[in-house]
Design a protein around this motif. Sequence first.
Motif, short mmCIF file in Angstrom:
data_model
loop_
_atom_site.label_atom_id
_atom_site.label_comp_id
_atom_site.label_asym_id
_atom_site.label_seq_id
_atom_site.Cartn_x
_atom_site.Cartn_y
_atom_site.Cartn_z
N SER A 246 0.80 -0.96 0.16
CA SER A 246 -0.09 -0.02 0.32
C SER A 246 0.69 1.05 0.06
N ARG A 247 1.61 1.36 0.00
CA ARG A 247 2.94 2.48 0.46
C ARG A 247 3.56 2.28 -1.58
N GLY A 248 3.24 1.66 -1.45
CA GLY A 248 3.56 2.10 -3.60
C GLY A 248 5.17 1.07 -3.64
N TYR A 249 5.66 0.20 -3.07
CA TYR A 249 7.32 0.07 -3.61
C TYR A 249 6.65 -0.99 -4.41
N ASP A 250 8.01 -0.95 -5.91
CA ASP A 250 8.00 -1.36 -6.94
C ASP A 250 8.57 -2.45 -7.21
N LEU A 251 8.88 -2.92 -6.02
CA LEU A 251 9.72 -4.26 -5.86
C LEU A 251 9.67 -4.14 -4.07
N LEU A 252 9.66 -5.27 -3.69
CA LEU A 252 10.23 -5.71 -2.12
C LEU A 252 11.18 -6.78 -1.27
N ILE A 253 11.87 -6.71 -0.90
CA ILE A 253 12.99 -8.36 -0.73
C ILE A 253 13.41 -8.55 0.47
N ASP A 254 12.47 -8.99 0.89
CA ASP A 254 12.91 -10.04 2.22
C ASP A 254 14.32 -10.91 2.17
#
Length: 581
Positions: A343-351
């Motif tokens: 919802s914060r608008g990131y184009d890519l998430l990395i964990d």
Amino acid sequence: MNLFSEIRDLVLDALAQMQDEGALPADLSFDNVTVEPPRDPAHGDMATNAAMVLAKPAGRKPREIAEALAGKLGADARITSAEVAGPGFLNLRLAASVWQGIVGTILERGTDYGRSEMGRGKRVNVEYVSTNPTGPVHVGHTRGAVFGDTLASLLDYAGYEVTREYYINDGGAQVDVLARSVYLRYLEAHGREVAFEDGTYPGDYLVPVGQALKDKVGDAYVGKGEEVWLDEVRALATDAMMDLIREDLSLLGVRMDRFFSEKSLYGTGKIEAAIKDLDDKGLIYRGTLEPPKGKTPEDWEPREQTLFRSTAHGDDVDRPIMKSDGSWTYFAPDIAYHYDKISRGYDLLIDVFGADHGGYVKRMKAAVSALSDGNVPLDIKLTQLVKLWKNGEPFKMSKRAGTFVTLRDVVEQVGPDVTRFVMLTRKNDAPLDFDFDKVLEQSRENPVFYVQYAHARVMSVLRKAGDGGIDTGDATLAGADLSVLAHEAELALARKLAEWPRLVEIAARSNEPHRVALYLYELAGEFHALWNRGNDDPSLRFLQDGDAATSQAKIALARSVAVVISAGLDILGVKPAQEMR
């Protein structure tokens, strides 16, 4: 400036000309055409697969395409030869002036040489460390901390807008255990005898927290039941542990842009909102799972549960999100947390997870795919275990921590620079041996020393040149007559420098920051090789007695090595050495 991209553009222009001439179909896609270093350097400076990948869709033989392409490329002044090899690979050799020009470009751009626009306009969230707030950061988390922090720096260097984030696991039962452990230290502070049982944490790091609780409430909680003190002690203990974790991370230069509390998801409707989103998509249902692997129907009690249809997004089995008592499973708040990130608008998430989270990868990727309608990729990087050695034996546990070796233990032994570099000498999913004796050796076998020594040698050259009255400003060096850099050893070093922008993009695209450390080691190797050849061949020395102009050109090459090493070490979070002691 990415020289490989420039030559690829040259190849594509030549292919477009062949289309205009009717030698290739007009609708041919060039997406799979690459230009990269050949496997064997003896074959040339660069190689392109253009003829191999275009032959089938073009209905032409690879060698025919390669020979026609070679003829066009040979007309460019930068290309000294274009040779067809095997079934249709095309090997290219570039003019010496191209490699000499790389040196000038580096000195003009400084540490921005290699900085990429690949991620321009894209926002990425990198979540790492995220250890339970129950004690200091241990060595396993140290590897994840270094990996995540370096990856964030690499992506920033590649043009992405990066958020470094820490997820505080303060909503589970382990925080209650922490509170009980602090309460025992609180009783100790009052002179009581205590025993650490039922999984409580015995580390000495909780002694000051127990004392702080005594200072705050006196003896108000002595002899009282959990219903009186648990909530307050849990909050005090969590805050104290997060302060300790921040201090530990600061020893490595690790900083976070955001800390997100798991507890903030409970009682706020955030978990319910995330699950409703999945429910609205038809992905939440009541059902019964098959027995897990290793379980037989005889020793498995099937029960109806509330499940997330994660198999619709690539998981092996559907996953429970609610327990039989109506409370959420551990998976539910993790879904809500990633829903918040989306919802914060990131184009890519990395964990960045520890090795023990391997079973969590598919379900988490499925959740993010479902929540984002497949629009936000999630890359999960697992960091494997670190084995510590000293004096040929396993390094013993920390008394302060109680059961494990801490980040602080490691940094106090070897310092932050060595700790960070060594943690990146192997790919994240490969086990890592950390030998305290070897990482402090001054030898080629120690990659930290080897790279630092290369930078220190350049600094030594600059100091000596300055003492001799030679102008070593970057602008002056960039304007030197670089055509004197004609020896093969000098050109080999320039070729290695030319690889840096390409390496940055490859490492950023694959989320593999260890590639930077390995590249710096190779670059240092090329530099040391040239230095050592100068011992036998005076013409290769960076300082030429009585010849300031030639010295400046050779110093320019050395200085460009220092610039790239400095840029790479900055990504790794390591300070370049000015001199070796």
